[in-house]
Design an enzyme around this catalytic site. Sequence first.
Site, PDB file in Angstrom:
ATOM      1  N   SER A   3       0.841  -1.193   0.000  1.00  0.00           N
ATOM      2  CA  SER A   3       0.000   0.000   0.000  1.00  0.00           C
ATOM      3  C   SER A   3       0.875   1.242   0.000  1.00  0.00           C
ATOM      4  O   SER A   3       1.832   1.323   0.745  1.00  0.00           O
ATOM      5  CB  SER A   3      -0.906   0.014   1.224  1.00  0.00           C
ATOM      6  OG  SER A   3      -1.541   1.247   1.346  1.00  0.00           O
ATOM      7  N   ASP A 338      -3.885 -10.283  -1.475  1.00  0.00           N
ATOM      8  CA  ASP A 338      -3.732  -9.074  -0.654  1.00  0.00           C
ATOM      9  C   ASP A 338      -4.437  -7.889  -1.316  1.00  0.00           C
ATOM     10  O   ASP A 338      -4.756  -7.915  -2.501  1.00  0.00           O
ATOM     11  CB  ASP A 338      -2.250  -8.749  -0.484  1.00  0.00           C
ATOM     12  CG  ASP A 338      -1.629  -8.281  -1.773  1.00  0.00           C
ATOM     13  OD1 ASP A 338      -1.850  -8.954  -2.799  1.00  0.00           O
ATOM     14  OD2 ASP A 338      -0.962  -7.242  -1.789  1.00  0.00           O
ATOM     15  N   GLU A 339      -4.635  -6.860  -0.542  1.00  0.00           N
ATOM     16  CA  GLU A 339      -5.130  -5.560  -1.018  1.00  0.00           C
ATOM     17  C   GLU A 339      -6.325  -5.683  -1.968  1.00  0.00           C
ATOM     18  O   GLU A 339      -6.418  -4.965  -2.965  1.00  0.00           O
ATOM     19  CB  GLU A 339      -3.987  -4.769  -1.671  1.00  0.00           C
ATOM     20  CG  GLU A 339      -2.924  -4.381  -0.657  1.00  0.00           C
ATOM     21  CD  GLU A 339      -1.719  -3.699  -1.258  1.00  0.00           C
ATOM     22  OE1 GLU A 339      -1.093  -2.892  -0.549  1.00  0.00           O
ATOM     23  OE2 GLU A 339      -1.374  -3.967  -2.416  1.00  0.00           O
ATOM     24  N   ALA A 340      -7.231  -6.592  -1.648  1.00  0.00           N
ATOM     25  CA  ALA A 340      -8.447  -6.763  -2.440  1.00  0.00           C
ATOM     26  C   ALA A 340      -9.500  -5.773  -1.949  1.00  0.00           C
ATOM     27  O   ALA A 340     -10.601  -6.147  -1.536  1.00  0.00           O
ATOM     28  CB  ALA A 340      -8.947  -8.202  -2.343  1.00  0.00           C
TER      29      ALA A 340
END
Length: 533
Positions: A3, A338-340
């Site tokens: 992120s 990740d980061e969905a």
Amino acid sequence: MRSHHRTTPRTARVLGTLLLVAAAGSVTVGATPAAAPPAPTPLGRVVPAPASVTPGAAPYRITRSTVIRADGSGAGRRVAEYLAHLLRPSTGYRLPVTSRGPAGIRLVLSHDPFGAEGYRLHSGRDGVTITAAAPAGLFHGVQTLRQLLPAAVEKDTVRPGPWLVAGGTITDRPRYAYRGAMLDVSRHFFTVAQVKRYIDQLALYKINELHLHLSDDQGWRIAVDSWPRLAAYGGSTQVGGGKGGFYTKAQYREIVRYAASRYLEVVPEIDMPGHTNAALASYAGLNCDGAAPPLYTGTEVGFSSLCVGKRVTYDFADDVIRELAALTPGRYLHIGGDEAHSTSHEDYVTFMDRVQPIVAKYGKTVIGWHQLTGARPARGALAQYWGLDDTGAAEKAQVVRAAQHGTGLILSPADRMYLDMKYTEDTELGQDWAGLVEVRRSYDWDPGAYLPGAPASSVRGVEAPLWTETVATDADIDYMAFPRLPGAAELGWSPAATHSWDAYKVRLAAQAPRWDALGITYYRSPQVPWPAP
């Protein structure tokens, strides 16, 4: 995983007398280093630190008459040929490989309890013998032998020598079975030759897993026969708008073959259900609204998602996993996760419940980023933790609970192990969303104690990821990976009892001439007492 909006504060025992002596002459963190202390003796400068070192008296000298012997044929002989190939250019010697008769260097496969990757190296006036229970152990012993020789042995032209191997005995085996490095070939594409170069660097430090991040928003990098536009169109660009690229199946097989010859297992990753813009742009039907977005060359994250409710999504996943599993002889297949941020929690759980069995159907073990623990990890799955020291208690507790219920852990804390983080504010390459990660910070932590409450047996190893938003060339890889990569390798290989920054920084400094000989462009951290150029 990466992120770009999060900010964080910037914030043992020694292996025998040899490493205690080597630790003398420490420098002040962040300051210009003082004059380097005397370099440790060859047996005491090995990275990763061996489990046991016993100095001997007389060294062995490699000469024009030296012969390399590997009993029998097959894998042991191939390791011997690899060693000869390494030594011939700089020594100028023939170094014939034989399976019988007297020899100066012997590689011996034995039933002694060295484990799958352990070895014993004994050197004395009469020769060098590397003994292991398996070929991987012989190969790792050869990497140690390289470090016992002068750095000039790495040159590709004849050097004067002498080629002395310090006398003594090293007995060694890894702390963790999984010792990985990840290369992101999606943000910037790297050719087969570039990946092979990185594999050789990883092998020197006994890393045994190469995680290839093959798909992301910015590019799809592996040919899939049943979905050809994934590579042909989705692989046509990269961060900043370059031409991108992808691996044909033959090229990917060559990477797998080359890695195996260096005793690395390839772990392919197809990131799902987020980080999927390259796939969504290639096939409109993968989008919930049936409209394909444009290709993406930026660096923001979290905006893309496969359409969880569509049957075609699982046809796509099945086809891709089936073809990739058929190309990959290794045990693992990484499904990202990740980061969905554009996928609801309910949809995320549904997706993982449907995709993990597909991985098992094709004979592979699931690895996912640690967000997988927020769903229902499959039996035997591994979760790759990329949080920070100050990641919230609830998120860490979720990972620990999964570990307590049998999910294995690979530790890649971003503010310790991410090789794409800047060293300092002045570092030209890299990012700083996880903080600044100087050499000491990347090394000075214990994987076995990092997540309190996680069973020690749940920690399967460590991995150092290199994301490539700002990394585009071999020189860029070198600068971000060195000198931090050897420390990651030591965290994975060496016994916890050997862990000492003061000893390690001196051994690390002694690697610099070897990197110079190999043409590795590294960051000269002021925390390390480097030898004079």
